[in-house]
Design a protein around this motif. Structure first.
Motif, PDB file in Angstrom:
ATOM      1  N   UNK A  94      11.843 -12.715   8.765  1.00 34.39           N
ATOM      2  CA  UNK A  94      11.882 -14.028   9.189  1.00 34.39           C
ATOM      3  C   UNK A  94      11.333 -14.258  10.587  1.00 34.39           C
ATOM      4  N   UNK A  95      10.154 -13.768  10.781  1.00 33.25           N
ATOM      5  CA  UNK A  95       9.732 -14.019  12.143  1.00 33.25           C
ATOM      6  C   UNK A  95       8.397 -14.407  11.891  1.00 33.25           C
ATOM      7  N   UNK A  96       7.643 -14.823  13.060  1.00 28.13           N
ATOM      8  CA  UNK A  96       6.223 -15.574  13.114  1.00 28.13           C
ATOM      9  C   UNK A  96       5.200 -14.196  13.451  1.00 28.13           C
ATOM     10  N   UNK A  97       4.339 -14.646  12.885  1.00 27.49           N
ATOM     11  CA  UNK A  97       2.991 -13.520  13.150  1.00 27.49           C
ATOM     12  C   UNK A  97       3.018 -13.346  14.756  1.00 27.49           C
ATOM     13  N   UNK A  98       3.198 -14.309  15.477  1.00 29.99           N
ATOM     14  CA  UNK A  98       3.164 -14.019  17.132  1.00 29.99           C
ATOM     15  C   UNK A  98       4.200 -13.093  17.573  1.00 29.99           C
ATOM     16  N   UNK A  99       5.569 -13.377  16.904  1.00 31.13           N
ATOM     17  CA  UNK A  99       6.545 -12.218  17.062  1.00 31.13           C
ATOM     18  C   UNK A  99       6.421 -10.906  16.718  1.00 31.13           C
ATOM     19  N   UNK A 100       5.743 -10.842  15.551  1.00 32.93           N
ATOM     20  CA  UNK A 100       5.191  -9.673  14.990  1.00 32.93           C
ATOM     21  C   UNK A 100       4.332  -8.847  15.926  1.00 32.93           C
ATOM     22  N   UNK A 101       3.328  -9.523  16.533  1.00 24.30           N
ATOM     23  CA  UNK A 101       2.319  -9.162  17.555  1.00 24.30           C
ATOM     24  C   UNK A 101       2.778  -8.656  18.921  1.00 24.30           C
ATOM     25  N   UNK A 102       3.990  -9.241  19.033  1.00 23.99           N
ATOM     26  CA  UNK A 102       4.684  -8.769  20.338  1.00 23.99           C
ATOM     27  C   UNK A 102       5.816  -7.656  20.034  1.00 23.99           C
ATOM     28  N   UNK A 127       0.899  -1.263   0.069  1.00 25.52           N
ATOM     29  CA  UNK A 127      -0.262  -0.008   0.220  1.00 25.52           C
ATOM     30  C   UNK A 127       0.797   1.033  -0.014  1.00 25.52           C
ATOM     31  N   UNK A 128       0.505   2.104  -0.784  1.00 26.91           N
ATOM     32  CA  UNK A 128       1.218   3.546  -0.784  1.00 26.91           C
ATOM     33  C   UNK A 128       0.572   4.683  -0.502  1.00 26.91           C
ATOM     34  N   UNK A 129       0.876   5.472   0.279  1.00 25.13           N
ATOM     35  CA  UNK A 129       0.254   6.906   0.715  1.00 25.13           C
ATOM     36  C   UNK A 129       1.341   7.905   0.752  1.00 25.13           C
ATOM     37  N   UNK A 130       1.036   9.075   0.094  1.00 22.77           N
ATOM     38  CA  UNK A 130       2.094   9.977  -0.239  1.00 22.77           C
ATOM     39  C   UNK A 130       3.357   9.350  -0.609  1.00 22.77           C
ATOM     40  N   UNK A 131       4.261   9.556   0.106  1.00 25.52           N
ATOM     41  CA  UNK A 131       5.704   9.050   0.014  1.00 25.52           C
ATOM     42  C   UNK A 131       6.042   7.689   0.705  1.00 25.52           C
ATOM     43  N   UNK A 132       5.062   7.255   1.427  1.00 27.73           N
ATOM     44  CA  UNK A 132       5.454   6.247   1.932  1.00 27.73           C
ATOM     45  C   UNK A 132       4.733   4.847   1.589  1.00 27.73           C
ATOM     46  N   UNK A 133       5.629   3.707   1.624  1.00 29.99           N
ATOM     47  CA  UNK A 133       4.967   2.479   1.090  1.00 29.99           C
ATOM     48  C   UNK A 133       4.780   1.645   2.542  1.00 29.99           C
ATOM     49  N   UNK A 134       3.766   0.758   2.565  1.00 29.67           N
ATOM     50  CA  UNK A 134       3.289   0.126   3.700  1.00 29.67           C
ATOM     51  C   UNK A 134       3.292  -1.231   3.350  1.00 29.67           C
ATOM     52  N   UNK A 135       3.557  -2.170   4.144  1.00 27.65           N
ATOM     53  CA  UNK A 135       3.779  -3.555   3.848  1.00 27.65           C
ATOM     54  C   UNK A 135       2.749  -4.086   4.763  1.00 27.65           C
ATOM     55  N   UNK A 136       2.358  -5.296   4.340  1.00 26.57           N
ATOM     56  CA  UNK A 136       1.321  -6.317   5.211  1.00 26.57           C
ATOM     57  C   UNK A 136       2.177  -7.085   6.195  1.00 26.57           C
ATOM     58  N   UNK A 137       1.470  -7.184   7.323  1.00 23.03           N
ATOM     59  CA  UNK A 137       1.996  -8.303   8.313  1.00 23.03           C
ATOM     60  C   UNK A 137       2.678  -9.519   7.816  1.00 23.03           C
ATOM     61  N   UNK A 138       2.067 -10.071   6.754  1.00 20.90           N
ATOM     62  CA  UNK A 138       2.687 -11.221   6.092  1.00 20.90           C
ATOM     63  C   UNK A 138       3.778 -10.909   5.350  1.00 20.90           C
ATOM     64  N   UNK A 139       3.923  -9.838   4.669  1.00 20.16           N
ATOM     65  CA  UNK A 139       5.140  -9.401   3.977  1.00 20.16           C
ATOM     66  C   UNK A 139       6.450  -9.091   5.195  1.00 20.16           C
ATOM     67  N   UNK A 140       5.942  -8.632   6.101  1.00 20.36           N
ATOM     68  CA  UNK A 140       6.964  -8.112   7.112  1.00 20.36           C
ATOM     69  C   UNK A 140       7.587  -9.527   7.715  1.00 20.36           C
ATOM     70  N   UNK A 141       6.518 -10.304   8.263  1.00 25.08           N
ATOM     71  CA  UNK A 141       7.068 -11.612   8.729  1.00 25.08           C
ATOM     72  C   UNK A 141       8.167 -12.175   7.541  1.00 25.08           C
ATOM     73  N   UNK A 142       7.748 -12.220   6.607  1.00 21.90           N
ATOM     74  CA  UNK A 142       8.509 -12.963   5.455  1.00 21.90           C
ATOM     75  C   UNK A 142       9.967 -12.079   5.361  1.00 21.90           C
ATOM     76  N   UNK A 143       9.914 -10.940   5.456  1.00 22.12           N
ATOM     77  CA  UNK A 143      11.147 -10.374   5.332  1.00 22.12           C
ATOM     78  C   UNK A 143      12.250 -10.249   6.309  1.00 22.12           C
TER      79      UNK A 143
END
Length: 70
Positions: free
Chosen positions: A31-39, A13-29
């Motif tokens: 290399x963490x679990x969704x629970x770790x991302x929540x933490x 997702x892009x807004x103004x000059x910033x690009x936003x990633x989903x949680x799934x993408x962040x976890x992949x980049x």
């Protein structure tokens, strides 16, 4: 505020000059679990915004987290 769908790292997702990633993408980049991302969210260790009930993470801030992991 409306987000436009951009292409590049898959669907991001892009807004103004910033690009936003989903949680799934962040976890992949990071290399963490969704629970770790929540933490990380709970402990204020990662920047995020919530739009329509969906957590989105600014790519510029994810880059900082990646730098800390190296």
């Amino acid at each position: 505020t409306r987000f436009a769908l951009a292409r590049g790292l898959g669907d991001v997702y892009k807004r103004q000059n910033e690009v936003y990633m989903t949680g799934e993408q962040v976890c992949g980049v990071l290399h963490i679990s969704s629970r770790t991302l929540q933490k990380l969210r709970d402990e204020k260790g990662i920047a995020y915004t919530v739009i329509g009930g969906k957590f989105l993470y600014p790519l510029s801030k994810i880059a900082i987290v990646i730098g800390r992991k190296l």
